[in-house]
Design a protein around this motif. Structure first.
Motif: not given
Length: 291
Positions: A156-163, A180-201
């Motif tokens: 698992a070093s490295p591996h691809t995390v698929v959402r 819809r995925s990210y890559m990480a060195r170890y399975t203990s590494v967990e990341i996430g990213m989100q982009v948002r705008n200032s629209a309403t809602p």
């Protein structure tokens, strides 16, 4: 690689057991020039069939391929992978120092690039640069990481995390193809990213998604691991800072057509990196008027 590869040593059940022990929910088996015909029926583990083709321009991964492919010219090999309903991914594109120009005519036809192969190295750095150049040119390609596992060690070093929406071949191939995925060195590494705008809602998009620009935009990056966080778009790096485990919010420039992130250790080696989030800019009345 399983025992069916010239350089593999482990049986399929041993590979699955090793992957489970490392906390993986699936593994892609891509033996050299031999498609995987075996199946693995388990609701909590996905065996992804594939093949690693030895072509005249390097190694090509055919993910989700179950048919034997004999093509050895890269162009024909890509055609064959697509004909089988698979994804064509260039493996370790800079394994040899002479590999710089050999892919130029074929990059548009690839679905993705393996940017991280085994331990972090200068060859991986060059692969990330190649992928980034494609993104800058408007050529959307997903990136993946793999261990290139042969005989043992940390699968698992490295591996691809698929959402993916489900642990099924159909859901996973859709998620990989969409980035819809990210890559990480170890399975203990967990990341996430989100982009948002200032629209309403307020609207948002996750890794691999697309968001229409409306007002100011921010990226929210989450990590359970400290490191050097860098954010880039098509014009270059716009944020570079050391972070602790937690959440970081960064403003996104008006210019950005997409953003992606890298989390690196102090020595510059990669801890994790994401596929892009794309930003769609609305057409304005002025832009539609004749000059």
């Amino acid at each position: 690689h399983s025992e069916h590869s010239p350089d593999g040593r482990m049986a399929l059940d041993e590979i699955v057991a090793c992957a489970r022990a490392r906390g993986l929910q699936g593994v892609a088996v891509c033996d050299h020039d031999r498609a995987l015909t075996e199946t693995w029926d388990a609701p909590d583990f996905l065996l992804i069939p594939g093949i690693e083709l030895s072509t005249d321009r390097g190694h090509l991964l055919g993910l989700f391929v179950t048919e034997q492919i004999e093509a050895r010219e890269l162009d024909a090999a890509i055609d064959a992978v697509h004909a089988c309903g698979g994804l064509a991914v260039m493996a370790h594109p800079f394994e040899r120092s002479s590999d710089a120009q050999r892919l130029d005519a074929y990059l548009d036809r690839l679905d993705g690039i393996e940017v991280w192969n085994s331990a972090w190295s200068p060859a991986n750095e060059r692969a990330v640069e190649l992928w980034h150049t494609l993104l800058v040119g408007g050529n959307r390609k997903f990136a993946v990481a793999s261990t290139d596992f042969h005989r043992g060690g940390n699968i698992a070093s490295p591996h691809t995390v698929v959402r993916a929406e489900a642990l099924s071949a159909e859901a996973v191939i859709d998620a990989i193809a969409a980035g819809r995925s990210y890559m990480a060195r170890y399975t203990s590494v967990e990341i996430g990213m989100q982009v948002r705008n200032s629209a309403t809602p307020v609207q948002h998009a996750d890794i691999g998604g697309t968001l229409l620009r409306s007002g100011g935009m921010q990226a929210e990056f989450r990590s359970n691991t400290a490191g050097r966080l860098r954010l880039t778009d098509q014009q270059g790096w716009f944020s570079d800072t050391s972070i602790a485990p937690g959440t970081v919010v960064v403003s996104i420039p008006e210019r950005s057509l997409w953003i992606r992130t890298e989390l690196r250790a102090e020595d510059g080696s990669m801890i994790a990196l994401t596929n892009p989030i794309y930003i769609q800019h609305p057409l304005t009345t002025q832009s539609l008027l004749p000059e």
